[in-house]
Design an enzyme around this catalytic site. Structure first.
Site, PDB file in Angstrom:
ATOM      1  CD  GLN A  55      -0.426  -6.362   1.789  1.00 48.60           C
ATOM      2  OE1 GLN A  55       0.286  -5.841   2.430  1.00 48.60           O
ATOM      3  NE2 GLN A  55      -0.689  -6.628   0.434  1.00 48.60           N
ATOM      4  CE1 TYR A 114       8.465  -9.708   3.335  1.00 52.43           C
ATOM      5  CE2 TYR A 114       6.758  -8.986   1.783  1.00 52.43           C
ATOM      6  CZ  TYR A 114       7.793  -8.783   2.457  1.00 52.43           C
ATOM      7  OH  TYR A 114       8.265  -7.406   2.403  1.00 52.43           O
ATOM      8  NE  ARG A 154      -0.336  -6.255  -3.852  1.00 50.48           N
ATOM      9  CZ  ARG A 154       0.688  -5.357  -3.800  1.00 50.48           C
ATOM     10  NH1 ARG A 154       1.599  -4.954  -2.910  1.00 50.48           N
ATOM     11  NH2 ARG A 154       0.597  -4.426  -4.749  1.00 50.48           N
ATOM     12  N   GLY A 165       0.796   3.116  -5.870  1.00 52.92           N
ATOM     13  CA  GLY A 165       1.667   3.164  -4.735  1.00 52.92           C
ATOM     14  C   GLY A 165       2.050   4.666  -4.596  1.00 52.92           C
ATOM     15  NE  ARG A 166       7.004   3.561  -6.947  1.00 52.56           N
ATOM     16  CZ  ARG A 166       7.813   3.344  -7.931  1.00 52.56           C
ATOM     17  NH1 ARG A 166       9.213   3.708  -8.155  1.00 52.56           N
ATOM     18  NH2 ARG A 166       7.206   2.719  -9.202  1.00 52.56           N
TER      19      ARG A 166
HETATM   20  C1  LIG Z   1       7.101   2.321   0.683  1.00 56.57           C
HETATM   21  C2  LIG Z   1       6.593   1.319  -0.159  1.00 56.57           C
HETATM   22  C3  LIG Z   1       6.033   0.233   1.042  1.00 56.57           C
HETATM   23  C4  LIG Z   1       5.214  -0.944   0.468  1.00 56.57           C
HETATM   24  N1  LIG Z   1       4.721  -1.778   1.240  1.00 56.57           N
HETATM   25  C5  LIG Z   1       4.051  -2.943   0.769  1.00 56.57           C
HETATM   26  C6  LIG Z   1       3.300  -3.622   1.755  1.00 56.57           C
HETATM   27  O1  LIG Z   1       3.298  -3.529   2.984  1.00 56.57           O
HETATM   28  N2  LIG Z   1       2.613  -4.539   1.058  1.00 56.57           N
HETATM   29  C7  LIG Z   1       2.721  -4.989  -0.121  1.00 56.57           C
HETATM   30  O2  LIG Z   1       2.093  -5.905  -0.751  1.00 56.57           O
HETATM   31  N3  LIG Z   1       3.481  -4.243  -1.081  1.00 56.57           N
HETATM   32  C8  LIG Z   1       3.945  -3.250  -0.393  1.00 56.57           C
HETATM   33  N4  LIG Z   1       4.625  -2.184  -1.481  1.00 56.57           N
HETATM   34  C9  LIG Z   1       4.386  -2.529  -2.873  1.00 56.57           C
HETATM   35  C10 LIG Z   1       3.459  -1.680  -3.268  1.00 56.57           C
HETATM   36  O3  LIG Z   1       2.137  -2.118  -2.897  1.00 56.57           O
HETATM   37  C11 LIG Z   1       3.405  -1.508  -4.676  1.00 56.57           C
HETATM   38  O4  LIG Z   1       3.006  -3.001  -5.251  1.00 56.57           O
HETATM   39  C12 LIG Z   1       4.506  -1.323  -5.604  1.00 56.57           C
HETATM   40  O5  LIG Z   1       5.130   0.159  -4.872  1.00 56.57           O
HETATM   41  C13 LIG Z   1       4.549  -0.715  -7.187  1.00 56.57           C
HETATM   42  O6  LIG Z   1       3.542   0.213  -7.378  1.00 56.57           O
HETATM   43  P1  LIG Z   1       3.959   1.587  -7.468  1.00 56.57           P
HETATM   44  O7  LIG Z   1       4.756   1.720  -8.718  1.00 56.57           O
HETATM   45  O8  LIG Z   1       2.621   2.430  -7.735  1.00 56.57           O
HETATM   46  O9  LIG Z   1       4.626   2.371  -6.143  1.00 56.57           O
HETATM   47  C14 LIG Z   1       5.387  -1.095  -0.849  1.00 56.57           C
HETATM   48  C15 LIG Z   1       5.880  -0.285  -2.004  1.00 56.57           C
HETATM   49  C16 LIG Z   1       6.562   0.943  -1.423  1.00 56.57           C
HETATM   50  C17 LIG Z   1       7.028   1.906  -2.079  1.00 56.57           C
END
Ligand SMILES: Cc1cc2nc3c(=O)[nH]c(=O)nc-3n(C[C@H](O)[C@H](O)[C@H](O)COP(=O)(O)O)c2cc1C
Length: 386
Positions: free
Chosen positions: A103, A179, A231, A323-324
């Site tokens: 990414q 961003y 994205r 994600g989480r």
């Molecule tokens: C620890 C953490 C780091 C993240 N870093 C990024 C990232 O580098 N790039 C991005 O597009 N989204 C990032 N996100 C957003 C996640 O990709 C995702 O969209 C968001 O956590 C919602 O999904 P979830 O509910 O399954 O966690 C991050 C989220 C978390 C929790």
């Protein structure tokens, strides 16, 4: 018992990249690079473990140019000396059988001043919104010159070339989460009066220029199938910010780009729009409908169970990113596939860090606020056998 087989259908993207299922490791920053911004062993271990079940693994976001760095502990891809570091990341993901997607972004006005010689840039001199990752001191922001905009477009291309040389299967252009790319698309952060701002057509010029350059580099350098995803975030909270109306116009523009996929960044996969357009139906349904059937859509946001993931497919997604859920249970996919979804861990105990292969800085942020509601006092017996 409900069948989750829809989550395990293989798929071949437009570029020819083939994946074993519809589950995706969401891109997640770990704040854990080595001091020289190389990928650390902790990040390799974290990502290798989480790439054993998913079809596609999206890396944490990396920056394409030095003044695009956004976070403490972010690994870089901005020059060719990064190749070994990037190779180790691609190899760690592929060792688990997932396809590896880098990414790529420029943080724009979300860059931390201390990392960019206090020269924070964006489409226009509009300050960034409040964030837990920045101090509250206002940051002066400078508008990019036309020459700098062209240079950043080329930098996205050069980072794509590095991704190809490092053995990745694709890149995802990070046009979401506020961003630089989104700063150009949004009428709130883009107040330019030249060709790069004003009308929506002009505000879409920057993402489309990045896509064009990345495609050119792929066509010139990739020896085999190499995918390109994009994205985006559908809405911004502030008055002049993005609405669903803008988002659907962006989706239409992306549809015409013949991308391998479009990835909508949602905090809640079944959430409804805030304003602009139909407020009754989920954002996901409306975006999937506008994107059409030729380009697959990745959905994300608060997916914790396989039932949630199936519902996201029902709402129009072709893939579901976790994600989480994958932070708290790295074996989420394998458990669902083996019919053991009742064993999925969705809470975190204060003793779980090592058992979950989570880099220390990521752990601190997770327990600090990112999954605070999921913290328990009880050690998890499955992770911490006596
Ligand atoms: C620890 C953490 C780091 C993240 N870093 C990024 C990232 O580098 N790039 C991005 O597009 N989204 C990032 N996100 C957003 C996640 O990709 C995702 O969209 C968001 O956590 C919602 O999904 P979830 O509910 O399954 O966690 C991050 C989220 C978390 C929790």
């Amino acid at each position: 018992m409900q069948s989750f087989s829809a989550l395990f259908q293989p798929y071949t993207f437009r570029s020819g990249v083939h994946v074993r299922n519809r589950l995706v490791l969401a891109p997640m920053t770990t704040w854990s690079s080595d001091p020289d911004d190389s990928v650390s062993q902790a990040e390799l271990d974290y990502v290798a473990r989480r790439s054993k079940g998913v079809g596609l693994a999206l890396t944490a976001v990396t920056y394409v140019t030095p003044n695009g760095k956004g976070f403490q502990g972010q690994f870089g891809a901005e020059h060719d000396q990064r190749l070994d570091s990037l190779k180790s990341l691609a190899a760690a993901i592929k060792s688990g059988g997932a396809r590896a997607v880098l990414q790529i972004f420029h943080a724009g006005h979300q860059a931390l001043p201390e990392f960019v010689d206090n020269d924070v840039v964006s489409a226009s001199p509009v300050p960034p919104p409040a964030s837990p990752f920045r101090s509250d001191t206002p940051v002066p922001v400078r508008a990019l010159t036309q020459k700098e905009i062209h240079d950043i477009v080329l930098d996205f291309g050069q980072t794509t070339r590095r991704a190809i040389e490092a053995g990745f299967d694709g890149v995802e252009i990070h046009g979401a989460n506020g961003y630089l790319i989104q700063q150009f698309v949004s009428g709130h952060s883009n107040r330019r009066t030249d060709d790069w701002g004003g009308s929506l057509e002009n505000r879409l010029r920057f993402p489309l220029a990045v896509i064009e350059e990345v495609k050119r580099v792929i066509a010139t350098h990739a020896q085999g199938p190499f995918l390109l995803g994009y994205r985006f975030s559908p809405e911004e909270p502030h008055e002049q910010g993005l609405t669903m109306h803008d988002a659907l116009s962006l989706v239409e523009a992306l549809r015409a780009q013949d991308l391998d996929y479009v990835h909508v960044s949602l905090s809640e996969y079944a959430g409804q729009p805030r304003r602009g357009n139909d407020l009754e139906r989920t954002r996901l349904e409306q975006i999937a409908e506008r994107l059409g059937t030729q380009t697959p859509l990745i959905a994300v946001g608060n997916v914790w169970s396989p039932e949630n993931a199936l519902q996201a497919l029902d709402l129009g997604a072709s893939f579901v990113a976790l994600g989480r859920a994958l932070l708290l249970d790295p074996e989420w996919v394998q458990k669902v596939e083996a019919g053991r979804s009742q064993d999925i861990q969705t809470t975190l105990s204060i003793n779980d860090r090592e058992a979950l292969t989570l880099p220390e800085p990521l752990w601190k942020l997770l327990t600090g606020f990112m999954v605070k509601d999921r913290l328990t006092d009880e050690p998890n017996p499955e992770l911490n056998p006596a």
